[in-house]
Every structure is written in structure tokens, then in C-alpha cells.
Write an enzyme that holds these catalytic residues in place. Structure first.
Site, short mmCIF file in Angstrom:
data_model
loop_
_atom_site.label_atom_id
_atom_site.label_comp_id
_atom_site.label_asym_id
_atom_site.label_seq_id
_atom_site.Cartn_x
_atom_site.Cartn_y
_atom_site.Cartn_z
N ASP A 215 -2.44 18.53 -6.55
CA ASP A 215 -2.26 18.43 -4.28
C ASP A 215 -2.12 19.56 -4.24
OD1 ASP A 215 -3.05 17.60 -1.73
OD2 ASP A 215 -1.37 16.41 -2.25
N GLU A 299 -8.00 21.88 -4.62
CA GLU A 299 -8.53 21.45 -3.26
C GLU A 299 -8.66 22.49 -2.98
OE1 GLU A 299 -7.47 18.49 -0.62
OE2 GLU A 299 -5.67 19.39 -0.93
N CYS A 367 -8.69 6.13 -1.08
CA CYS A 367 -8.01 5.47 -2.43
C CYS A 367 -8.02 5.41 -3.32
CB CYS A 367 -7.68 3.91 -1.91
SG CYS A 367 -7.54 2.88 -2.58
N CYS A 370 -8.96 1.81 -5.39
CA CYS A 370 -11.00 1.39 -5.07
C CYS A 370 -12.04 1.95 -5.01
CB CYS A 370 -10.39 0.60 -4.44
SG CYS A 370 -9.23 0.63 -2.72
N CYS A 386 -3.95 1.55 1.14
CA CYS A 386 -4.95 0.67 1.32
C CYS A 386 -5.09 -0.04 1.99
CB CYS A 386 -5.81 0.92 0.37
SG CYS A 386 -7.51 0.95 -0.11
N CYS A 389 -7.26 -2.32 -0.75
CA CYS A 389 -7.08 -2.61 -1.42
C CYS A 389 -5.13 -3.21 -1.71
CB CYS A 389 -7.45 -2.21 -3.06
SG CYS A 389 -6.87 -0.94 -3.27
N ASP A 396 1.08 12.36 -1.51
CA ASP A 396 0.53 13.61 -2.01
C ASP A 396 0.09 13.56 -4.14
OD1 ASP A 396 1.35 15.37 -0.27
OD2 ASP A 396 3.10 15.94 -0.97
ZN LIG Z 1 -7.91 1.19 -2.30
#
Ligand SMILES: [Zn+2]
Length: 466
Positions: A215, A299, A367, A370, A386, A389, A396
């Protein structure tokens, strides 16, 4: 082992004598003169055609054909009159100027006709002294001379500031062939760059099977999915103070004076240093990454969209213009475009595979634990949290892990080019929000270990947890 010929440039800083400096400048001046002379001819011919079309409704004089051969013929006919001193410089200098003009005109025309992608290309302006001075030699005596010298046509033997041994050895053994030599000036230093056809062993694979998501960012140059954060050199930001000060000095000196010239040189030197620092860091990182993991995932950044000015219009002035411009400066300072270009060719050289995740993959907002995708993520939020979760990780690193995850489902794309093809049908293969992390992972992706305790990542480098 099979080999393939690739084009590669070798650039050396020169250490010319005072007389040689004059000769180098004169050759670049000759190239510029030929460029401007040719542009004048083309412009005059275009104006005449336009005039005839308006006056008579048809073009009566044949328009000037601006092919390189045509312009060269015209130049040879005209040079004794317009440049009686022409013989003092190598004829390659004039040829190089005209070739530059033809390329510029071709770019402009194909852009105008919609045959060239990217930003529209303007009609070439006249060249100015001191602005990107350069001159190219394609024939004549061009060689590497020992370990510290190069020879160029007419200019002769020049000492280099760095060793030319590596290229010299390749040329001597026949694994490299010099195609051309280009002179250019950066601030007060001269460089020569050899374009060579080099025989490189075709590396199919570097033997690694792991994947690293990369990233790119402004705070950290790169975050690797293994847990490493590579700090950004922030070359420009560091030099900004010195740059501001020296630019202020230039503004205070009177135009055309020697002292102003000296002050301008100081500014140019700072810019050169900034570019060097940036290039060095990008090269070191890209080489290391291309050699080590088997697959790299980056990316597809829409940099142009990211750095759009925040100024707005007179009727609707933009907000936070200053902060926005600072952000833009950081983005451009990082050199993302260059980094991708380097990775693209180095991954081929060293046998790794570069995958480019499509532009709409929410690498920052997803995330990595999850798979839930957040709808909003402010720029200032350095830690990804998140809601589903309660997973927390440096922003990053979270994005890098997501890129790594993306690769597991997109093994079809073996190269950047293939990725672009894949992107056209991206709707069918793009991972969706909330897709289970466990089933998507195929076992290729290494489990990031010790993220919270600190340790060593897959590349064997120590990292500090965020
Ligand atoms: Zn999560």
C-alpha cells in the site's frame, strides 16, 4: 539459459574540463537552434496554408512535410545561410534537435486526432536556453573508455564522476550494445545517458511463492502486508525550508544579473537533490521487492484525480485550499507513478509477478480481518478500527493486507497488462464486501505473524508495530 535483448539506460555524471563544458553547452545549443529553426519553418508553412485557404478557398503552396528526413533535407539546404557556424558542432546535434521537433509535432497531432490517450498535448513551443538542455548522438565515435572515461563524437574524451566499468565490461563481452548517447544538464552538472540493447537472462520465476500487498502512502512510502512500514523519504518536504529561502533570494536579485544567476543555480541544485533522494529510495525499495516475494500486489492509483486542485472558481471558492495543496505536494513528492513503473520492469527482470488491484477495490475501507467494508474513512484516521469485529490495525498495513487478500482471488492476472484486461470484466471477479476471508484465502497468502508484538517480516527485516 535463454536470454532476451532489452533496452536499458546507463547514466553517468560527467566531470568535464572548462573547455569541455563549453563544448557540451554548444552542442545542446545547436540542438535547440535546429529545433527552433524547424519549428519556425513548420509554423510559417501552416500560416501560409491557412492564409491561402481563407483567401482562395484552397491551398496552393505545398505544405511543408515535417518528417525527419524532409526537415533534415531543408536544414542542409538552409544551414549555411542561417547558421554559418554549424560546422563547429557535430551534425548529430542538429539532427537531434530536429528529431525532437518531429516527435513533439507527432505527439501533438495524434493527441489532436484522438489517437493518443492521456492529457492533451499542446503544440510545441520554442525551446529556451537553460530549459532541459539536451543533445543526442546516434552515430559516430561513442564508446566507454576504460573505467572513468567516455568518448563522444566531436566533443572527445570526457571524464566521468562515477565508474563506467560495469557497462564497459558488458560492451566488451558483447552482451550490451550502445544505441545512442544523450547529453543533458541538471543544474550545474552534466550527465551522459547511454541507451543500450542489453542481453538479459530471461528469469521466469525468482523461486518464491509468497505474496506481498503493497500500500503506497504519503506518511509511509509503502506498507507491506507482512507488517513492515517503509518510511517515506519526504525529499521535498525536507528541502522546503531551504528551497523557500533560496527562492526568496532569487526574487530579490535584479533580473539578468550574475548574482541572480548564481541564486537560481542554488534553487536548481536543491531541486536536483530532491529528485535524487526520491529516485534513490524508490530504486532501493523496488529492487528489493522485485527480488524477494513471488507476487507483488499494488493498487491502481488514480493520482491525477487525487491531486486535483482544491482552489475552485471565483464564484465558488474551494475550501481548505492550503491544506489541500500541502496534501497534493506530499502525494507528488512520494513518486507513486515512478514506483509503479520501476516495479513493472523490475518484476520482469527478477522474475516476480506484479498484480494491480482494480481502482474500485476498497483496500483502505475494508477490514482485513472480517471483510466488512466501512462506508467512510477520514484521511486523519491513522488506525483502522472495524465496527463489526473490533479489529484495530494501522491504516496502511490494513490496506496492504487487503491487497494481499485481493491477489488470492485474482491469480488469473499474471502481469500488469493482463490485469488491465481483467479490469474490463472486473464486475464478475471483483471481491464483494463481507466475502468470507477464510474461504477466499487459498493458502498462498502467509498469515501475518507477530503484528502486535514487533519482529521480523517475511523479507527478514525488522519492523516496529504501529
Ligand atoms: Zn472487521
Amino acid at each position: 539459459m535463454t536470454t532476451a535483448a532489452v533496452h536499458q539506460a546507463y547514466r553517468f555524471a560527467l566531470d568535464p574540463t572548462r573547455t569541455q563544458r563549453g563544448a557540451l553547452a554548444a552542442h545542446c545549443g545547436a540542438a535547440r537552434f535546429a529545433f527552433n529553426w524547424g519549428l519556425e519553418q513548420v509554423k510559417a508553412s501552416m500560416a501560409l496554408c491557412e492564409f491561402e485557404r481563407c483567401m482562395f478557398g484552397e491551398v496552393r503552396t505545398a505544405p511543408l512535410r515535417w518528417s525527419l528526413a524532409g526537415l533534415r533535407r531543408e536544414w542542409n539546404r538552409d544551414k549555411d545561410r542561417v547558421a554559418p557556424w554549424w560546422a563547429q558542432q557535430s551534425k548529430e546535434a542538429y539532427s537531434s534537435g530536429l528529431a525532437g521537433l518531429v516527435a513533439a509535432l507527432q505527439n501533438w497531432r495524434s493527441s489532436r486526432d484522438g489517437k493518443r490517450r492521456g492529457t492533451p498535448v499542446e503544440f510545441p513551443p520554442f525551446r529556451k536556453r537553460g530549459h532541459r538542455d539536451s543533445c543526442r548522438f546516434t552515430t559516430g565515435a561513442i564508446h566507454i573508455d576504460g573505467v572513468r572515461h567516455v568518448t563522444l563524437p566531436r566533443i572527445g574524451r570526457l571524464r566521468t564522476s562515477e565508474s563506467t566499468e560495469k557497462l564497459g565490461r558488458k560492451v566488451a563481452s558483447g552482451t550490451a550494445r550502445i544505441l545512442s548517447a544523450t547529453l543533458c544538464r541538471g543544474a550545474d552538472r552534466w550527465f551522459v545517458s547511454f541507451t543500450c540493447s542489453v542481453e538479459r537472462a530471461a528469469t521466469r520465476s525468482n523461486g518464491h511463492t509468497d505474496t506481498v500487498g503493497i500500500d503506497l502512502g504519503v506518511h509511509n512510502l509503502a506498507a507491506l502486508s507482512g507488517g513492515e512500514l517503509v518510511p517515506a523519504p519526504k525529499a521535498l518536504s525536507c528541502a522546503l525550508r531551504a528551497l523557500r529561502r533560496s527562492q526568496r533570494v532569487v526574487a530579490r536579485r535584479s533580473r539578468g544579473s550574475r548574482r541572480r544567476q548564481r541564486a537560481q543555480l542554488r534553487v536548481a541544485r536543491i531541486h536536483r537533490r530532491v529528485a535524487n533522494v526520491r529516485r534513490h529510495h524508490l530504486h532501493v525499495l523496488s529492487t528489493r521487492l522485485a527480488k524477494n516475494p513471488g507476487r507483488l500486489v499494488i493498487e491502481d492509483l488514480n493520482l491525477k484525480g487525487m491531486v486535483r486542485t482544491g482552489r475552485g472558481t471565483v464564484a465558488e471558492p474551494g475550501q481548505r485550499v492550503r491544506a489541500r495543496s500541502g496534501q497534493n505536494r506530499l502525494l507528488l513528492d512520494a513518486g507513486f507513478g515512478d514506483f509503479r513503473r520501476l516495479l513493472e520492469y523490475k518484476s520482469v527482470w527478477y522474475g516476480s509477478r506484479l498484480l494491480v488491484a482494480d481502482r474500485w477495490f476498497p483496500s483502505s475501507k475494508r477490514c482485513s480481518a472480517c471483510g466488512a467494508v466501512r462506508s467512510e474513512l477520514a484521511r486523519a484516521e491513522r488506525v483502522f478500527a472495524c465496527a463489526a469485529c473490533s479489529f484495530r490495525l494501522d491504516r496502511d498495513l490494513n490496506a496492504a493486507r487487503n491487497l494481499d487478500w485481493w491477489a488470492a482471488g485474482h491469480d488469473v492476472a499474471a502481469s500488469a497488462v493482463e490485469t488491465q484486461n481483467a479490469r474490463r470484466g472486473a464486475a464478475t471477479i471483483r471481491p464483494h464486501a463481507g466475502e468470507g476471508l477464510e474461504e477466499a484465502r487459498t493458502g498462498i497468502v502467509p498469515e501475518p505473524a507477530g503484528l502486535t508484538t514487533g519482529g521480523r517480516d517475511q523479507l527478514g527485516l525488522a519492523y516496529v508495530p504501529c
